[in-house]
Structure formats: C-alpha cells, structure tokens
Design an enzyme around this catalytic site. Structure first.
Site, PDB file in Angstrom:
ATOM      1  N   ARG A   1     -60.295  -7.370 -94.220  1.00 36.60           N
ATOM      2  CA  ARG A   1     -60.222  -7.511 -92.585  1.00 36.60           C
ATOM      3  C   ARG A   1     -61.118  -6.740 -92.196  1.00 36.60           C
ATOM      4  O   ARG A   1     -61.540  -5.591 -92.261  1.00 36.60           O
ATOM      5  CB  ARG A   1     -58.673  -6.820 -92.290  1.00 36.60           C
ATOM      6  CG  ARG A   1     -57.505  -7.469 -92.965  1.00 36.60           C
ATOM      7  CD  ARG A   1     -56.617  -8.166 -92.316  1.00 36.60           C
ATOM      8  NE  ARG A   1     -56.331  -7.774 -90.926  1.00 36.60           N
ATOM      9  CZ  ARG A   1     -55.324  -8.452 -90.274  1.00 36.60           C
ATOM     10  NH1 ARG A   1     -54.535  -9.374 -90.895  1.00 36.60           N
ATOM     11  NH2 ARG A   1     -55.044  -8.050 -89.276  1.00 36.60           N
ATOM     12  N   CYS A   2     -61.630  -7.456 -90.947  1.00 36.77           N
ATOM     13  CA  CYS A   2     -62.414  -6.702 -90.238  1.00 36.77           C
ATOM     14  C   CYS A   2     -62.234  -6.723 -88.631  1.00 36.77           C
ATOM     15  O   CYS A   2     -61.197  -7.395 -88.180  1.00 36.77           O
ATOM     16  CB  CYS A   2     -63.977  -7.547 -90.352  1.00 36.77           C
ATOM     17  SG  CYS A   2     -64.546  -7.584 -91.943  1.00 36.77           S
TER      18      CYS A   2
ATOM     19  N   GLU B   1     -53.084   7.920 -88.196  1.00 39.47           N
ATOM     20  CA  GLU B   1     -54.460   7.795 -88.671  1.00 39.47           C
ATOM     21  C   GLU B   1     -55.698   8.770 -88.356  1.00 39.47           C
ATOM     22  O   GLU B   1     -56.746   8.717 -88.506  1.00 39.47           O
ATOM     23  CB  GLU B   1     -54.644   6.595 -88.990  1.00 39.47           C
ATOM     24  CG  GLU B   1     -55.208   5.702 -87.767  1.00 39.47           C
ATOM     25  CD  GLU B   1     -55.407   4.410 -87.877  1.00 39.47           C
ATOM     26  OE1 GLU B   1     -56.547   3.532 -87.235  1.00 39.47           O
ATOM     27  OE2 GLU B   1     -54.499   3.524 -88.377  1.00 39.47           O
TER      28      GLU B   1
ATOM     29  N   GLU C   1     -41.664   1.672 -89.062  1.00 41.30           N
ATOM     30  CA  GLU C   1     -41.621   0.706 -90.087  1.00 41.30           C
ATOM     31  C   GLU C   1     -40.864   1.564 -91.135  1.00 41.30           C
ATOM     32  O   GLU C   1     -41.046   2.590 -91.686  1.00 41.30           O
ATOM     33  CB  GLU C   1     -43.136   0.649 -90.814  1.00 41.30           C
ATOM     34  CG  GLU C   1     -43.134  -0.507 -91.607  1.00 41.30           C
ATOM     35  CD  GLU C   1     -43.338  -0.130 -93.005  1.00 41.30           C
ATOM     36  OE1 GLU C   1     -44.728  -0.204 -93.428  1.00 41.30           O
ATOM     37  OE2 GLU C   1     -42.486   0.259 -93.828  1.00 41.30           O
TER      38      GLU C   1
ATOM     39  N   HIS D   1     -44.746  -8.412 -92.462  1.00 41.57           N
ATOM     40  CA  HIS D   1     -46.070  -8.910 -93.168  1.00 41.57           C
ATOM     41  C   HIS D   1     -46.011 -10.174 -94.119  1.00 41.57           C
ATOM     42  O   HIS D   1     -47.008 -10.495 -94.284  1.00 41.57           O
ATOM     43  CB  HIS D   1     -46.549  -7.603 -93.921  1.00 41.57           C
ATOM     44  CG  HIS D   1     -46.891  -6.468 -92.887  1.00 41.57           C
ATOM     45  ND1 HIS D   1     -45.904  -5.366 -92.758  1.00 41.57           N
ATOM     46  CD2 HIS D   1     -47.857  -6.121 -92.128  1.00 41.57           C
ATOM     47  CE1 HIS D   1     -46.378  -4.784 -91.837  1.00 41.57           C
ATOM     48  NE2 HIS D   1     -47.602  -4.985 -91.547  1.00 41.57           N
TER      49      HIS D   1
END
Ligand code: GLN
Ligand code: ZN
Length: 466
Positions: free
Chosen positions: A230-231, A320, A380, A409
């Site tokens: 993934r970018c 994060e 989540e 997902h």
C-alpha cells in the site's frame, strides 16, 4: 542528509558536522550517506510541475537527496567546490525559506500564544455533560457507523472526471448529493440511530482537509510506501496553517436537511492530519499540530452552529505517533492530547464529541485516551474477540465506548449471532449504558451489497439486546 523528509538539506550544516567528525575519524574511514533508507521519501522532485516554484526550491526528494550526498563527498575530496553554484543555491534557498511570507502568518502565531486552559477544556465534566446529552434521546445500545460509505468505482470516476474538468462542479456536486441522499435514506430505512453523510466528497481523510487549509501543498507523484504494497501520497505542510473557508459544513448541512435523525459531523483530528503529512522542519511538530487544531476548532464550532448535535473527530494515527524512546512518550502525548482538546472542547455540554481509533491496543496509553475527554470513543475490537476491552474494565474508563462489532477489512458479512456474542462479551467489561454499536472502521473500501446486509444485521442485534 535526512532521509525521512522532503526538505532540501542544509548543506552548510552538513559540512559543519562532517568537519567535526573528520577531526575524530580519519578520512578514509568516513562514509557519507542519508540518515536512513530513502523509502520514506518520494522519488523525483523534478517530475512535479504543479508546485509553486518558490516552495519547490525548498524541497528535495530521493533523487535530489542523492545529489546532495554526492555533492558532500565531492566537496570534501576537492577544493574546487567551496563556491560552487550548487552550494550557493542551497544556502540561498534555505535563507529564503526562513523569512518567506508564504510560511509565516502572524495572526496564527498570535492566536497560538493565546491558548489557555480555557481553550483546552469542555465547559463541564463528562458526568454533567452526560445529563444534558440525554436530550439526544438515544436508545440503549445506540447504533452508528464510523463515517465513510463505499467509495465505489462510480464515485471515484466522477471525482476523476471533475478533476480533469470533464464534468462541471455543479454536475459533480449534484452527483455527490444524490449519493449522500441515498446513504441517508438507507440508514433511515434500516433504523440506524446516528447517521453519517457518507464522506463521498472526500478523496482521502487527510488530503480533503489539507486541500482546504492554507499551509499545505500536494504533489502529483509523491508516493511513499505505507505498509506492504500500500502506498500513500502525503500532503506537505510547508507553512502556518489557516482555515480560510468552511471545510465540511456544506455537506453536513445538506445531509442533516434530509432527515430528522441526528447526523454526525465528521472531521479528521489534528494529530492524524499531522502524522499522515510531511511536516515542516523549521518549527516543532507540537506547534504545527496546534495550528491544525485551531483550524479544526473553528470548524467544530461551525458544525455546532448549523445544528449538528454530534461531532466525530477521528484520531486513528494518535498511537502511531508515539516516539520510539519511551522517555519521549509523555511530551508527545501531552501535546497530542492538548491538540485534540483544542479542536474539540469549544462546544456546549449538549453537543456530543466522538472520536475514533482504528486499533484497540490501549493498555499503555489509556490514561491519555481518558484525557482526550471525548464523550464517546469507537475502537477496533472485533478481531480480538473484545479481549482488548479488558484494559478498559481494569482502568474503569469513564466515558462511552463503541467497540467495533465486525471487521470491515473483509467483505465477509458477519452473522447476527457472532455480533451478539461480541456485544455480550463487551458487557462483561463495560456497563451496558455506555456501549455503542458500530463497525470497526469506515466502510469506504467495502461494496454496498455486503454493507447493506452487515448493517441490517448490526441494527437487529442492537434491537434484540435492548
Ligand atoms: N471517518 C473515517 C472513515 O470512516 C475514519 C477512517 C479511519 O479511521 N481510518 O473512513
Ligand atoms: Zn478506523
């Protein structure tokens, strides 16, 4: 040469550093390199034709960083480069950037100086607000979703055609309105309690806000790896951030006009906007984050003004952002929490603030989560069978929680039974008065058929529990 950012290196500073090292380590043992792999920097700045040339002169992507590295090597191997154009231009660019009017907005800087504890706290404590919020008339186990509905091929195609000027703004907006209307009608039909407008107008949860704020620019080809294959193409924050225009009001207002039910206002939080952008390196991240927070604060107030009773401020990137060194955690958490509170705390007691995070590993930052003082937090949990809620139980988290009842997902449609089991499980950890019922995250990567089935079942489960 910093390998992680997109800023032109300060060559004079590098030369200074190398000189210092050279006095300790012999020349033949010295290697010049970037600070880390160039994985985190886009490939080639020269491909970018749309960026203001003044700002472009401050930037350096991977190819340009390599040139900086090679220049430094040559500089130390020859006496001919002391006055090279490459070096002089570099010095000039860094100097110009420092004093550029493009970067500095005195009004914003002054505003930041005025941040006081008054700006950081809700008018009253949660227990008091909770009483006022009874006016929202929500049932036990209120149902909601996290914000986005499927970004179908059709939605993305319309956006692309609008960008390419193949369809008019009017045309595009009418299309978005019809998608929003369908989403509202669907939610009403299946009996969701707190509706969302669906975020059809948003390309990305950070880019959408960046595009409307002063201080951001966007690249065309500035892709970097996010995880796996993934970018992402992070925006670049180059200057003081200012909100010149309302960002979400039009769509929220439209959605609310279609229904008597409560529609949630949807914002991306300051920490997430910071975390998922390339950030200017000439001031602290804290300061930049608080500038974003002030801009969002005005948006929150405007959402309240048009009558939205619930406003969600997503902070999926809060965790994060934690620094690698544990000793730096507190300082980060303090300004991250303050930023969220600057954005969220201006509203009246009766306005309910939600936040959302895409993960459930909270044990080590639960006190920080509590300090955010959001009335409701959704997280989540479905994949861990609600075990993550254990920490909430031990900690006695005071506010309400929406533990995700199914994993978004995958296209798999969850059964009524498994969601019921999860909610029964959740009740072991959280008092039922505090439980919200929602999926794990936004539904933009899903298709309508599975979304329809899943949400219908989710509502049925909440009703049966009531
Ligand atoms: N409101 C966003 C959405 O529903 C939240 C996305 C996220 O948490 N990453 O898409
Ligand atoms: Zn999420």
């Amino acid at each position: 040469v910093n390998g992680r950012n997109i800023w032109k290196n300060n060559l004079s500073k590098s030369i200074e550093i190398i000189n210092k090292i050279k006095s300790k380590i012999s020349h033949d043992k010295l290697i010049i390199s970037s600070s880390c792999s160039l994985l985190h920097s886009p490939v080639d700045l020269n491909k970018e034709e749309g960026i203001n040339h003044k700002i472009k002169d401050w930037l350096s992507f991977s190819d340009q960083k390599l040139k900086e590295i090679v220049f430094l090597q040559n500089y130390f191997n020859s006496n001919l480069l002391k006055d090279s154009m490459f070096l002089l231009n570099n010095i000039k660019a860094n100097k110009t950037r420092k004093i550029s009017k493009l970067i500095h907005n005195q009004r914003i800087k002054n505003k930041l100086k005025l941040i006081s504890s008054k700006l950081l706290n809700r008018k009253n404590k949660y227990t008091t607000r909770k009483e006022t919020q009874k006016n929202l008339n929500l049932p036990l186990f209120p149902t909601t979703t996290i914000g986005s509905f499927p970004q179908t091929q059709k939605v993305r195609k319309a956006r692309l055609r609008f960008k390419r000027k193949e369809i008019s703004k009017n045309n595009y907006e009418n299309f978005l309105k019809s998608e929003t209307k369908k989403a509202i009608k669907f939610q009403e039909n299946i009996g969701i309690d707190v509706l969302v407008h669906g975020e059809f107008e948003r390309n990305d949860m950070v880019e959408y806000f960046g595009e409307q704020l002063d201080g951001f620019i966007f690249t065309k080809f500035g892709w970097v790896q996010s995880y796996g294959s993934r970018c992402v193409k992070p925006p670049i924050i180059y200057g003081d951030i200012n909100r010149n225009t309302q960002m979400t009001i039009k769509w929220s207002k439209y959605a609310q006009s279609l229904t008597k039910k409560i529609v949630k206002g949807m914002l991306t939080g300051p920490v997430t906007i910071l975390q998922w952008s390339f950030v200017r390196d000439d001031q602290s991240r804290e300061l930049t984050c608080k500038q974003i927070a002030l801009a969002l604060r005005d948006e929150v107030l405007d959402l309240e003004k048009i009558g939205l009773k619930i406003i969600q401020i997503d902070e999926p990137a809060l965790r994060e952002g934690l620094p690698l060194r544990k000793s730096d955690w507190n300082s980060y958490l303090n300004w991250a929490i303050d930023s969220f509170k600057i954005a969220s705390s201006s509203v009246n007691d009766g306005t309910q603030i939600h936040t959302h995070m895409c993960y459930g590993e909270f044990e080590d930052i639960l006190d920080s989560i509590e300090k955010l003082d959001a009335d409701v937090i959704s997280i989540e949990t479905s994949r861990s069978n609600m075990e993550l809620l254990d920490s909430f139980k031990n900690y006695k988290y005071p506010n309400s929680i929406g533990p995700g009842v199914y994993d978004i997902h995958s296209p798999r449609v969850p059964t009524v039974n498994e969601m019921k089991n999860l909610l029964n499980q959740a009740q072991k950890y959280i008092n039922k008065e505090k439980i919200w019922v929602n999926p794990d995250c936004g539904l933009k990567t899903r298709g309508w058929p599975e979304v329809k089935q899943s949400l219908k079942s989710m509502v049925a489960v909440a009703k049966s529990l009531r």
